[in-house]
Design an enzyme around this catalytic site. Sequence first.
Site, PDB file in Angstrom:
ATOM      1  CB  THR A 144       7.860  17.597  -0.076  1.00 49.39           C
ATOM      2  OG1 THR A 144       6.966  18.710  -0.237  1.00 49.39           O
ATOM      3  CG2 THR A 144       7.025  16.336  -0.153  1.00 49.39           C
ATOM      4  CB  SER A 179       0.386  15.795  -6.192  1.00 51.13           C
ATOM      5  OG  SER A 179       1.690  15.518  -5.705  1.00 51.13           O
ATOM      6  CE1 TYR A 181       8.027  14.683  -5.251  1.00 53.21           C
ATOM      7  CE2 TYR A 181       6.544  16.504  -4.765  1.00 53.21           C
ATOM      8  CZ  TYR A 181       7.778  15.908  -4.640  1.00 53.21           C
ATOM      9  OH  TYR A 181       8.753  16.516  -3.912  1.00 53.21           O
ATOM     10  CG  HIS A 182       3.171  16.666  -2.674  1.00 49.38           C
ATOM     11  ND1 HIS A 182       2.610  17.267  -3.778  1.00 49.38           N
ATOM     12  CD2 HIS A 182       4.127  17.521  -2.239  1.00 49.38           C
ATOM     13  CE1 HIS A 182       3.206  18.446  -3.978  1.00 49.38           C
ATOM     14  NE2 HIS A 182       4.129  18.624  -3.079  1.00 49.38           N
ATOM     15  CE  LYS A 185       9.976  13.791  -2.526  1.00 47.51           C
ATOM     16  NZ  LYS A 185      11.446  13.752  -2.480  1.00 47.51           N
ATOM     17  CB  VAL A 211      14.255  25.199  -3.540  1.00 46.50           C
ATOM     18  CG1 VAL A 211      15.617  25.899  -3.546  1.00 46.50           C
ATOM     19  CG2 VAL A 211      14.206  24.123  -2.459  1.00 46.50           C
ATOM     20  CG  LEU A 239      10.172  33.325  -6.141  1.00 45.62           C
ATOM     21  CD1 LEU A 239       9.215  34.498  -6.332  1.00 45.62           C
ATOM     22  CD2 LEU A 239      10.910  33.466  -4.813  1.00 45.62           C
ATOM     23  CE1 TYR A 255      -0.979  27.469 -12.194  1.00 41.34           C
ATOM     24  CE2 TYR A 255      -0.408  25.810 -10.557  1.00 41.34           C
ATOM     25  CZ  TYR A 255      -0.220  26.379 -11.802  1.00 41.34           C
ATOM     26  OH  TYR A 255       0.713  25.853 -12.655  1.00 41.34           O
ATOM     27  NE  ARG A 326      -0.077  22.391  -8.560  1.00 40.98           N
ATOM     28  CZ  ARG A 326       1.135  22.166  -8.081  1.00 40.98           C
ATOM     29  NH1 ARG A 326       1.311  21.858  -6.819  1.00 40.98           N
ATOM     30  NH2 ARG A 326       2.194  22.243  -8.857  1.00 40.98           N
TER      31      ARG A 326
END
Lengths: 382, 382
Positions: A144, A179, A181-182, A185, A211, A239, A255, A326
């Site tokens: 990502t 985060s 999650y990130h 990665k 995406v 989006l 946000y 966040r």
Amino acid sequence: MKILILGADGYLGWPTCMYFSSRKHKVIGIDNYFRRTASMELDCEALIPAPNLLQRVKLWKDTSGNKMNIHIGDITDYAFLLSIFKEYNPDVVVHYAEQPSAPYSMINREKAAFTLQNNLMTTLNVIYAVKETNPECHIIKLGTMGEYGTPNIDIEEGWLEIEHKGRKDKFLFPRQTGSLYHTTKIQDTDMLWFYVRTWGLRVTDLMQGPVYGLSTDESDMDSRLMPHFHYDEIFGTVLNRFIVQAVAEYPLTVYGKGNQTRGFLNLKDTMQCVYLSAEQPAEHKQLRIFNQLTEAFSVNQLAEKVKKIGDKLGYNVAVNSVKNPRIEKEDHYYNIHYTGLLELGLQPHFLTDDVLEEIFKVVDKYKDRINRSAFLKGIKWT
Amino acid sequence: MKILILGADGYLGWPTCMYFSSRKHKVIGIDNYFRRTASMELDCEALIPAPNLLQRVKLWKDTSGNKMNIHIGDITDYAFLLSIFKEYNPDVVVHYAEQPSAPYSMINREKAAFTLQNNLMTTLNVIYAVKETNPECHIIKLGTMGEYGTPNIDIEEGWLEIEHKGRKDKFLFPRQTGSLYHTTKIQDTDMLWFYVRTWGLRVTDLMQGPVYGLSTDESDMDSRLMPHFHYDEIFGTVLNRFIVQAVAEYPLTVYGKGNQTRGFLNLKDTMQCVYLSAEQPAEHKQLRIFNQLTEAFSVNQLAEKVKKIGDKLGYNVAVNSVKNPRIEKEDHYYNIHYTGLLELGLQPHFLTDDVLEEIFKVVDKYKDRINRSAFLKGIKWT
């Protein structure tokens, strides 16, 4: 080629299966339905109902004449994954099978632990299965753009040459994320880079931006072939969420200041990027990193675009700044370089008014299914 | 202070327990006996027999008059760890509870998966337990100098200011390692850095070089209080292994050219470093990184030193270059900066001939217990 797609039921996975299949490649897909079960649990299911993966494959065969091989299972189970590699001996494996949501990873310890365990163990298992069965198999891993965060210097494509006290070396571009999650990665990239150097694997790590969209040439053949389309706070990208909010006449949830800027791309371009990467694989002992995006926008710019088209189509679109759940910089430098995929042949689909309008029209067909409570679930970073 | 020590039975853990206890701090220790069971399984047990941890604590009480609280359990079990935090509310937690061996992590997939799972899940659990019970609790985490690898630029203390195309930012020093074990330590640092920024935790991450020695002021009080002392290929560090090989008159196993250079420190200095870090904690929202070493040596330099003292003591010491089982640079630039712990007050114990001779003498007492088959177990990186 023979291509194994992990996470074959997902927003990217299923369109990728069809994309390769329609180009006459042999597709093997695996999924464990994590996203379906998690979105039921959290009451944030996809907008468009999707048949289960085995049903999708039957529909695809009926529609296109092309077969796929699907296995339902969990690739954190190494014996299962290894049996698939041994049965099919793929030339390429595309690894999408990760818990993909930043907010999900921040809900509580259990979900953080699941994210960490799932994302790293799947990657380790892919690495070992490739090593054990065919080290020439090209691993395409979904990373990502979020791995880089928002540094105060230009974001280069994966690597950075550093000069320090008169000496030079080249390193992975510094990574720091927003985060857990990130962070997983980044941890994947660390691990892939170690095994690439040590075992000479061939890896393409795609730093993908958020995406948008729900149409590909293949899914346009039958509405039942459409990808999962999430618009909720947890699994929806910004989006897509804004468009569904506009159709629901729910104020767009910006946000904080909304100056957060990211690189975006159309779902159709994800297909191209993965396809181009598979056709022109990484070399032996190469960790090839691409920044996978076609344009950068701030959240406010996206909100304006969505409001403009929404208003034109007759929706009453408001934009609402909500307290940022966040912890992230709301004003920051952002200059990204991304030439690698263009050099491979990517033909971008940019975010035009027509593209937006097309997404609006599809979403409108399903507007009775919109779950307004999914827009803001109240997940906070603190 | 109240200090919780995770991995309390280990080579560093047990001496750390005694070190704090003898200075009248309240010590709570946890261990799951991973190292004992793994070294039985792999036939590479420690040189010096050690009573189990509960027996050690009794001996310590009899010897010093000081009590400790010990719990046998696994901190990948969050409910267990949380219960300990709730019961004691420690001011500091020292996290040593990781699978600590590079070769172990390279044996096969199961051991790689265990290393990944154990090391990251323990770290995540510590982070969550601190957040949930007392975010002011200072986390002291054992990292490794191996996180940096052997870059072609000077190794700074954790961080690097980078100027790129006329703009500047400060990042974690680039990290790239030589084993999966070392990679998990990078992944820990990535994760700690994310939660420090997000939750304002106080973390000290110690980039420690290989440790040698087996004597501390506390263990010198009774030989049954001595730390585990591993000399095998899997759990032994290089200098400890060389000394035991010399006593066994087994040729010192230099891997490849032997020009590999690393930073080392005496076990006594690990005690000091952790103690100084605990007494002068990291700030709120600070990931404080120290490079924990006192001197740098190449493998050949260590072999020469050991041979010199061994020969002097009447052993017949040969040095043998074996094919390097690891994938690592055998000639490389290495210039490390390490001032942080000296500024806190570290008084180094350097590797003098006397220090070496002292270790030789202790090892000699146990020479009948040396298992020659443990020196080279045949674990290869490829």
